[in-house]
Design a protein around this motif. Structure first.
Motif, PDB file in Angstrom:
ATOM      1  N   LEU A   1       0.850  -1.178   0.000  1.00 39.30           N
ATOM      2  CA  LEU A   1       0.000   0.000   0.000  1.00 39.30           C
ATOM      3  C   LEU A   1       0.888   1.230   0.000  1.00 39.30           C
ATOM      4  N   THR A   2       0.586   2.176  -0.901  1.00 45.93           N
ATOM      5  CA  THR A   2       1.337   3.429  -0.947  1.00 45.93           C
ATOM      6  C   THR A   2       0.382   4.581  -0.660  1.00 45.93           C
ATOM      7  N   ILE A   3       0.694   5.321   0.398  1.00 39.13           N
ATOM      8  CA  ILE A   3      -0.045   6.515   0.794  1.00 39.13           C
ATOM      9  C   ILE A   3       0.976   7.588   1.126  1.00 39.13           C
ATOM     10  N   HIS A   4       0.750   8.804   0.643  1.00 35.82           N
ATOM     11  CA  HIS A   4       1.598   9.939   1.015  1.00 35.82           C
ATOM     12  C   HIS A   4       3.056   9.685   0.636  1.00 35.82           C
ATOM     13  N   GLY A   5       3.280   8.922  -0.449  1.00 31.58           N
ATOM     14  CA  GLY A   5       4.630   8.627  -0.917  1.00 31.58           C
ATOM     15  C   GLY A   5       5.353   7.554  -0.138  1.00 31.58           C
ATOM     16  N   VAL A   6       4.669   6.905   0.806  1.00 35.91           N
ATOM     17  CA  VAL A   6       5.268   5.860   1.638  1.00 35.91           C
ATOM     18  C   VAL A   6       4.611   4.526   1.284  1.00 35.91           C
ATOM     19  N   THR A   7       5.429   3.496   1.073  1.00 36.01           N
ATOM     20  CA  THR A   7       4.916   2.167   0.754  1.00 36.01           C
ATOM     21  C   THR A   7       5.195   1.226   1.910  1.00 36.01           C
ATOM     22  N   LYS A   8       4.149   0.529   2.332  1.00 38.17           N
ATOM     23  CA  LYS A   8       4.240  -0.426   3.441  1.00 38.17           C
ATOM     24  C   LYS A   8       3.417  -1.658   3.079  1.00 38.17           C
ATOM     25  N   PRO A   9       3.768  -2.805   3.675  1.00 40.34           N
ATOM     26  CA  PRO A   9       2.952  -4.002   3.438  1.00 40.34           C
ATOM     27  C   PRO A   9       1.604  -3.881   4.140  1.00 40.34           C
ATOM     28  N   LEU A  10       0.596  -4.486   3.532  1.00 46.16           N
ATOM     29  CA  LEU A  10      -0.755  -4.499   4.103  1.00 46.16           C
ATOM     30  C   LEU A  10      -1.362  -5.873   3.857  1.00 46.16           C
ATOM     31  N   VAL A  11      -2.032  -6.396   4.868  1.00 43.30           N
ATOM     32  CA  VAL A  11      -2.747  -7.667   4.745  1.00 43.30           C
ATOM     33  C   VAL A  11      -4.231  -7.382   4.931  1.00 43.30           C
ATOM     34  N   LEU A  12      -5.031  -7.841   3.976  1.00 39.75           N
ATOM     35  CA  LEU A  12      -6.477  -7.651   4.014  1.00 39.75           C
ATOM     36  C   LEU A  12      -7.177  -8.997   4.179  1.00 39.75           C
ATOM     37  N   ALA A  13      -8.195  -9.017   5.009  1.00 40.97           N
ATOM     38  CA  ALA A  13      -9.087 -10.173   5.088  1.00 40.97           C
ATOM     39  C   ALA A  13     -10.135  -9.972   4.007  1.00 40.97           C
ATOM     40  N   ALA A  14     -10.355 -10.992   3.182  1.00 41.40           N
ATOM     41  CA  ALA A  14     -11.246 -10.814   2.035  1.00 41.40           C
ATOM     42  C   ALA A  14     -12.203 -11.985   1.874  1.00 41.40           C
ATOM     43  N   VAL A  15     -13.307 -11.685   1.217  1.00 37.49           N
ATOM     44  CA  VAL A  15     -14.264 -12.696   0.787  1.00 37.49           C
ATOM     45  C   VAL A  15     -14.422 -12.506  -0.715  1.00 37.49           C
ATOM     46  N   ILE A  16     -14.221 -13.579  -1.463  1.00 41.57           N
ATOM     47  CA  ILE A  16     -14.382 -13.533  -2.917  1.00 41.57           C
ATOM     48  C   ILE A  16     -15.573 -14.407  -3.273  1.00 41.57           C
ATOM     49  N   LYS A  17     -16.544 -13.800  -3.936  1.00 40.08           N
ATOM     50  CA  LYS A  17     -17.763 -14.506  -4.329  1.00 40.08           C
ATOM     51  C   LYS A  17     -17.812 -14.625  -5.845  1.00 40.08           C
ATOM     52  N   GLY A  18     -18.191 -15.789  -6.299  1.00 38.09           N
ATOM     53  CA  GLY A  18     -18.320 -16.018  -7.734  1.00 38.09           C
ATOM     54  C   GLY A  18     -17.181 -16.852  -8.240  1.00 38.09           C
ATOM     55  N   PRO A  19     -17.041 -16.906  -9.527  1.00 38.45           N
ATOM     56  CA  PRO A  19     -17.771 -16.134 -10.520  1.00 38.45           C
ATOM     57  C   PRO A  19     -19.180 -16.683 -10.783  1.00 38.45           C
ATOM     58  N   VAL A  20     -20.024 -15.779 -11.261  1.00 42.90           N
ATOM     59  CA  VAL A  20     -21.381 -16.119 -11.701  1.00 42.90           C
ATOM     60  C   VAL A  20     -21.610 -15.458 -13.053  1.00 42.90           C
ATOM     61  N   GLU A  21     -22.606 -15.928 -13.771  1.00 40.42           N
ATOM     62  CA  GLU A  21     -22.927 -15.333 -15.063  1.00 40.42           C
ATOM     63  C   GLU A  21     -24.004 -14.278 -14.880  1.00 40.42           C
ATOM     64  N   ASN A  22     -23.750 -13.084 -15.421  1.00 33.21           N
ATOM     65  CA  ASN A  22     -24.752 -12.025 -15.402  1.00 33.21           C
ATOM     66  C   ASN A  22     -25.879 -12.447 -16.345  1.00 33.21           C
ATOM     67  N   PRO A  23     -27.117 -12.508 -15.854  1.00 37.47           N
ATOM     68  CA  PRO A  23     -28.211 -12.983 -16.710  1.00 37.47           C
ATOM     69  C   PRO A  23     -28.501 -12.088 -17.917  1.00 37.47           C
TER      70      PRO A  23
END
Length: 187
Positions: free
Chosen positions: A121-143
């Motif tokens: 993650l880079t903010i204000h010109g500073v880059t640091k590691p970041l770990v995110l907890a995520a939920v990934i749903k799909g894939p599904v077909e758009n009807p």
């Protein structure tokens, strides 16, 4: 030896052709954050201008690369005076550091739809590691469009002081919770 080399090249070509790019559907996405004010109340904000893309060659997205950019000048907390202060050199310094960026370095599949997304993650010109907890749903077909779609919700905490955003004190918490929700369509 020649057959082994040709097999390797054919395998790499097939992987490259399977790599899929997914584009962000901004109408069904949002990027928000929460910070604690005076150590008693939470204040929410968002970025109104942002973009993201995801590239993956595996169906379960375990090899995906997620890239994100938000324009600092689009920060919105629902208070014009506060937004102006956040864009000033006291905090984000939007004139000098116009974007917040994130690029994943590793995505680890957990149980069910749960993932851990690690990146820079880079903010204000500073880059640091970041770990995110995520939920990934799909894939599904758009009807309607018949295109493949998928969604990601992710959250994590960032210490704003480590990125040089503002100063530490009793007015604002040092930690900021980031909340991202994105809907993606396969290109």
């Amino acid at each position: 030896m020649k057959k082994a080399f040709l097999s390797l090249v054919a395998g790499l070509v097939s992987l490259a052709t399977f790599a899929q790019t997914w584009s962000l559907d901004k109408a069904h996405s949002n990027v928000g954050f929460t910070i604690t004010h005076m150590m008693i109340s939470d204040v929410d904000g968002s970025f109104k201008s942002y973009d993201a893309k995801l590239t993956s060659s595996k169906v379960d997205f375990s090899d995906a690369v997620f890239e994100f950019t938000a324009e600092v000048g689009s920060i919105n907390t629902g208070n014009d005076m506060r937004d102006g202060h956040l864009k000033s050199p006291d905090f984000f310094d939007a004139a000098k550091f116009s974007a917040v960026t994130f690029k994943s370095t590793k995505i680890k599949k957990g149980k069910g739809q749960n993932y851990t997304i690690s990146g820079n993650l880079t903010i204000h010109g500073v880059t640091k590691p970041l770990v995110l907890a995520a939920v990934i749903k799909g894939p599904v077909e758009n009807p309607r469009s018949k295109k493949q779609m998928m969604g990601i919700t992710a959250s994590g905490k960032v210490n704003r002081i480590a990125f040089g955003v503002g100063t530490s004190g009793a007015t604002l918490s040092d930690d900021v919770t980031i909340k991202v929700s994105g809907e993606f369509t396969k290109d």
